[in-house]
Each structure stands twice: as C-alpha cells, then as structure tokens.
Write an enzyme that holds these catalytic residues in place. Structure first.
Site, PDB file in Angstrom:
ATOM      1  N   LYS A 122      50.882  33.553   3.158  1.00 37.70           N
ATOM      2  CA  LYS A 122      50.869  32.551   2.073  1.00 37.70           C
ATOM      3  C   LYS A 122      50.648  33.216   0.716  1.00 37.70           C
ATOM      4  O   LYS A 122      49.818  34.118   0.594  1.00 37.70           O
ATOM      5  CB  LYS A 122      49.734  31.553   2.344  1.00 37.70           C
ATOM      6  CG  LYS A 122      49.550  30.474   1.288  1.00 37.70           C
ATOM      7  CD  LYS A 122      48.548  29.431   1.778  1.00 37.70           C
ATOM      8  CE  LYS A 122      48.416  28.273   0.814  1.00 37.70           C
ATOM      9  NZ  LYS A 122      47.576  28.580  -0.350  1.00 37.70           N
ATOM     10  N   HIS A 178      49.559  29.277  -5.288  1.00 37.01           N
ATOM     11  CA  HIS A 178      48.211  28.743  -5.075  1.00 37.01           C
ATOM     12  C   HIS A 178      47.995  27.465  -5.916  1.00 37.01           C
ATOM     13  O   HIS A 178      46.911  27.208  -6.424  1.00 37.01           O
ATOM     14  CB  HIS A 178      47.158  29.802  -5.438  1.00 37.01           C
ATOM     15  CG  HIS A 178      45.938  29.767  -4.555  1.00 37.01           C
ATOM     16  ND1 HIS A 178      45.717  30.649  -3.536  1.00 37.01           N
ATOM     17  CD2 HIS A 178      44.860  28.936  -4.548  1.00 37.01           C
ATOM     18  CE1 HIS A 178      44.557  30.386  -2.953  1.00 37.01           C
ATOM     19  NE2 HIS A 178      44.023  29.340  -3.539  1.00 37.01           N
ATOM     20  N   SER A 211      40.744  25.747   5.824  1.00 42.28           N
ATOM     21  CA  SER A 211      40.489  26.921   4.970  1.00 42.28           C
ATOM     22  C   SER A 211      39.299  27.735   5.488  1.00 42.28           C
ATOM     23  O   SER A 211      38.380  27.188   6.087  1.00 42.28           O
ATOM     24  CB  SER A 211      40.202  26.431   3.553  1.00 42.28           C
ATOM     25  OG  SER A 211      39.592  27.433   2.787  1.00 42.28           O
ATOM     26  N   TYR A 267      41.131  34.354   4.473  1.00 44.90           N
ATOM     27  CA  TYR A 267      41.078  35.243   3.307  1.00 44.90           C
ATOM     28  C   TYR A 267      40.628  36.598   3.829  1.00 44.90           C
ATOM     29  O   TYR A 267      39.717  36.666   4.659  1.00 44.90           O
ATOM     30  CB  TYR A 267      40.052  34.748   2.285  1.00 44.90           C
ATOM     31  CG  TYR A 267      40.540  33.632   1.398  1.00 44.90           C
ATOM     32  CD1 TYR A 267      41.683  33.784   0.628  1.00 44.90           C
ATOM     33  CD2 TYR A 267      39.840  32.431   1.313  1.00 44.90           C
ATOM     34  CE1 TYR A 267      42.123  32.759  -0.199  1.00 44.90           C
ATOM     35  CE2 TYR A 267      40.278  31.406   0.485  1.00 44.90           C
ATOM     36  CZ  TYR A 267      41.418  31.586  -0.271  1.00 44.90           C
ATOM     37  OH  TYR A 267      41.854  30.572  -1.093  1.00 44.90           O
ATOM     38  N   THR A 327      46.218  34.224   3.433  1.00 50.40           N
ATOM     39  CA  THR A 327      46.486  34.004   2.005  1.00 50.40           C
ATOM     40  C   THR A 327      46.386  35.328   1.259  1.00 50.40           C
ATOM     41  O   THR A 327      45.367  36.011   1.319  1.00 50.40           O
ATOM     42  CB  THR A 327      45.497  32.968   1.437  1.00 50.40           C
ATOM     43  OG1 THR A 327      45.697  31.749   2.143  1.00 50.40           O
ATOM     44  CG2 THR A 327      45.726  32.745  -0.049  1.00 50.40           C
TER      45      THR A 327
HETATM   46  C1  FNR Z   1      43.588  25.261  -2.812  1.00 45.71           C
HETATM   47  N1  FNR Z   1      44.401  26.240  -2.233  1.00 45.71           N
HETATM   48  C2  FNR Z   1      43.862  27.078  -1.274  1.00 45.71           C
HETATM   49  N2  FNR Z   1      44.664  27.965  -0.609  1.00 45.71           N
HETATM   50  C3  FNR Z   1      44.167  28.746   0.370  1.00 45.71           C
HETATM   51  O1  FNR Z   1      44.909  29.523   0.963  1.00 45.71           O
HETATM   52  N3  FNR Z   1      42.839  28.664   0.704  1.00 45.71           N
HETATM   53  C4  FNR Z   1      41.975  27.833   0.080  1.00 45.71           C
HETATM   54  O2  FNR Z   1      40.788  27.775   0.409  1.00 45.71           O
HETATM   55  C5  FNR Z   1      42.487  27.014  -0.968  1.00 45.71           C
HETATM   56  N4  FNR Z   1      41.677  26.164  -1.647  1.00 45.71           N
HETATM   57  C6  FNR Z   1      42.205  25.250  -2.528  1.00 45.71           C
HETATM   58  C7  FNR Z   1      41.387  24.273  -3.097  1.00 45.71           C
HETATM   59  C8  FNR Z   1      41.939  23.303  -3.921  1.00 45.71           C
HETATM   60  C9  FNR Z   1      41.052  22.253  -4.509  1.00 45.71           C
HETATM   61  C10 FNR Z   1      43.324  23.310  -4.196  1.00 45.71           C
HETATM   62  C11 FNR Z   1      43.947  22.243  -5.070  1.00 45.71           C
HETATM   63  C12 FNR Z   1      44.127  24.281  -3.652  1.00 45.71           C
HETATM   64  C13 FNR Z   1      45.850  26.254  -2.505  1.00 45.71           C
HETATM   65  C14 FNR Z   1      46.577  25.285  -1.576  1.00 45.71           C
HETATM   66  O3  FNR Z   1      46.577  25.763  -0.260  1.00 45.71           O
HETATM   67  C15 FNR Z   1      48.039  25.102  -2.004  1.00 45.71           C
HETATM   68  O4  FNR Z   1      48.648  26.350  -2.165  1.00 45.71           O
HETATM   69  C16 FNR Z   1      48.186  24.284  -3.291  1.00 45.71           C
HETATM   70  O5  FNR Z   1      47.239  23.237  -3.328  1.00 45.71           O
HETATM   71  C17 FNR Z   1      49.578  23.702  -3.407  1.00 45.71           C
HETATM   72  O6  FNR Z   1      49.758  23.025  -4.599  1.00 45.71           O
HETATM   73  P1  FNR Z   1      49.576  21.424  -4.766  1.00 45.71           P
HETATM   74  O7  FNR Z   1      50.213  20.759  -3.570  1.00 45.71           O
HETATM   75  O8  FNR Z   1      48.101  21.172  -4.806  1.00 45.71           O
HETATM   76  O9  FNR Z   1      50.246  21.141  -6.051  1.00 45.71           O
END
Ligand code: FNR
Length: 372
Positions: A232, A256, A87, A110, A136
C-alpha cells in the site's frame, strides 16, 4: 479532536483536496437504449468474492470515533460482504476483532524497527486467520497535520480544560467510552516490553517507524507470510514495477488519503499510468478521495480491480456506529448501481466503458485503424 484527525490532510491539504477534486474532472458516458434491467456489482478482490469491489481501508484510532469502532466496522463489512482492514495502530486488537467476527479480515502492517515484534504481529495475524496482509510503505516518517497539533491529539484525550469542555458536549460518546475497556493501541500495549502506559506508548510508536525500510524488507515479509500480500502507498510507475516484481499479490495506488506528501498528485491522476504499467502482472487496487458510487465507478473504469474507502466509512462510524458504516456501504452501492444504469452498463467488470475518455480513445483507435 478525533473528528479533525479524520477530516484533514497534511500541511496545506493540496493533495488531500486534489484526491476528491480530480474525480470531478472525469466525465461519465451517458448511454440509452441498452437494456439495463439486470445489473451486477459482485466481483472479486484478491480472489475473495465481494458484493461490490469496495474494501474498508486501514485507519488508525477508529475505536475513538465510536467505542469499539474497529469491531463495529468489521461487523458491518462482514454483513455487507466486503473486506475490512485492521490497522496496526487500531484501538481494538487483532484478537478483539477476530473474536467478534466470523469471516477472515485483512491486517495492515507498519514496518517497525523491532523485527521480533513484527514477527509476533504477523504470527498473531496468522493465528486470527487474516486472509491478507497489507504492508503500508508511505509512512516511515509522518506528514504533519496542523489540526492534530492544534488539538494535542492523544488517546485517551488528556484532561485539559479545552478537552474537558469538548467532552462535556458529547455525553453519549463519553458514556460509551466509559463502557469499554478498549481505549488505547491494543495491538501494541501488552505485547512490547516497557510499554505499559500512554506516554511510553506514544514515545515507542514514534521511535519505532523504521526509516531504513527498503525492498529487501518487503521480500523478507514475503518469505515470512505465505498468505496474500498487498503493498500500500504506491504512487509512482517506477515503484509499481518494483512492487510487481516482489511476489506481492496486489498493490494499492494511494497517497495515504493526502495525509503524507502534500504536493503529490492525486491517486486518481496516477491510477491509469500504474494500471497500464503493471496491471497485467499484479492486482491493482486504489484509494484516495472516494466519496460516492460515481467515484467508485470512475476508479474501476481507470483500471482498478477494486477500491478502498477511508474517510467515507469513518464519517458513518462517527455518526452512527455500526449502522453508520452499513449506511455508507448501502449508499455507495445504490449510487454505483444507478450510475451504471445511466451509463448503460450492467456489470462492474465493464466499468471501463462508463468513462467518456475511454470511449473517445477507443473511437479514435478505431478511426486510426480504419483510415490507416
Ligand atoms: C488513514 N490511513 C491509514 N493507512 C494505513 O495504512 N494505516 C493506518 O493506520 C491509517 N490510518 C488512517 C487514519 C485516518 C483517520 C485516515 C483518514 C486514513 C490511510 C487510509 O488507509 C487510506 O489510504 C485513505 O484514507 C484513503 O483516502 P480516503 O478514502 O480517506 O479519501
């Protein structure tokens, strides 16, 4: 604080819960007498060979679940043979991860207002030999997570009485954290003028998410980055059609993880419509709610070429570090393998046949042609 950062969704958490709950509504098709002795989970994601079509999703602050968490998760993914995505708001930097791995990883971006910083980040991803860039699109403003507000989420944690009491019950976490120099957003600190400490950093990050982001910016990034580009946060058929026309290589059907628009449909509910609309033109990946190998099979059966997991691997990382991420991946593969066997399929590429609804719709198609 860091556990609850993972284990929550935005506002009422309706979408967060629906992401997992909607998987339970999909029925698998039990078949017998199919010779299931030789089974294969190997596949490809973005042209890269994978031991199973499951990548680690980008997650901010993974390095606070366990000291050096992103490096450990990347190493576990590399050893297992699946992609890892770093990330923008990770604790370990692109360079930290590149230094401790041997295979290319994916980098998530981002879109920030400071385009010169964006260009430098993309350049750093290129220099680190990242094989794909994940842009994203669904977090230009942040959904509100009540638990983060309650906990006063920050990194490193502020020395409040509540935090100190909490830290006192986690001595091994504290010791490991004291033993690493990686405790803040290292992709950013040292790379932006005026961001030297935590409070200026938090301020900078919050002020930087660019709300003017639109499809011209996506095309700008497409020109800047000649490697694989993944978009994404696509949850709408109309957006999927536009995304497919940008020249991106893949999109990820995602909300997300239920952390942004509370009230949006689950990712798995939207997947078939998006896969039907654009699956022939662009690689369709998926995330949201995957907690088991059965879920992986269901998402593949509904049209995803591969899936990503967020919380599933973070829970493993928080519990056991690198071994926990490996354990999570092993559990998923074992469940996927056994479930394929019970559905009578021998290759993940045949996942569509594992869903009862698909079988019924093809049977009704056959019936319609037969009696037309
Ligand atoms: C995320 N997600 C996320 N997505 C992204 O593009 N950049 C990021 O920095 C983050 N940070 C992040 C932190 C935490 C703690 C979570 C749980 C999620 C979203 C992540 O990439 C993804 O889309 C989801 O986590 C998918 O869902 P599940 O597998 O957690 O149910």
């Amino acid at each position: 604080m860091f556990y609850e950062y993972v284990d929550c969704g935005s506002w009422s958490e309706t979408t967060y819960r629906a992401n997992s709950a909607d998987f339970t509504k999909i029925e698998l098709r039990q078949r017998v007498g199919m010779n299931i002795a030789a089974r294969n989970q190997r596949s490809h994601m973005l042209g890269e060979p994978v031991t199973m079509p499951v990548a680690l999703a980008p997650t901010g602050l993974a390095g606070m679940q366990w000291a050096d968490g992103e490096i450990l998760a990347a190493r576990a993914a590399e050893r297992f043979g699946v992609p890892f995505t770093l990330s923008t708001v990770s604790v370990c930097s692109i360079e930290d991860v590149a230094e401790h791995t041997t295979q290319p990883f994916w980098f998530q971006l981002y879109m920030m207002k400071d385009r010169a910083f964006m260009e430098r980040l993309v350049g750093r991803a290129r220099a680190a030999n990242c094989s794909a860039l994940v842009l994203t699109l669904d977090l230009q403003v942040q959904g509100q997570r009540h638990k983060d507000i309650k906990n006063g989420l920050s990194t490193p944690p502020k020395p409040t009485l509540r935090n100190l009491a909490n830290l006192a019950t986690k001595p091994s976490w504290c010791l490991a954290m004291l033993g690493t120099k990686r405790r803040t957003f290292r992709n950013i600190v040292g790379h932006v003028d005026g961001v030297e400490d935590v409070s200026s950093l938090a301020h900078w990050v919050n002020a930087q998410f660019d709300q003017t982001l639109n499809w011209d910016d996506v095309r700008w990034l497409r020109r800047l980055w000649d490697g694989k580009l993944i978009l994404k946060g696509i949850l709408d058929v109309e957006d999927a059609r536009i995304a497919a026309a940008t020249g991106a290589d893949a999109l990820i059907v995602s909300n997300h993880g239920g952390r942004q628009l509370d009230g949006a449909p689950s990712s798995i509910a939207m997947l078939p419509r998006i896969a039907d609309a654009v699956g022939e033109r662009i690689e369709v990946l998926f995330d949201g709610g995957i907690r088991s190998g059965q879920d992986v099979l269901k998402a593949l059966g509904r049209g995803a070429k591969g899936v990503m997991i967020g919380r599933a691997f973070l829970y493993g990382l928080g519990a056991l570090g690198e071994a926990g991420v490996t354990c999570c991946l092993e559990l998923l593969r074992k469940e996927l393998d056994l479930t394929m066997a019970l559905c009578g399929i021998t290759d993940v590429a045949e996942a569509e046949r594992a869903l009862l609804a698909n079988a019924e719709s093809s049977a009704s198609r056959e019936y319609a042609t037969q009696f037309a």
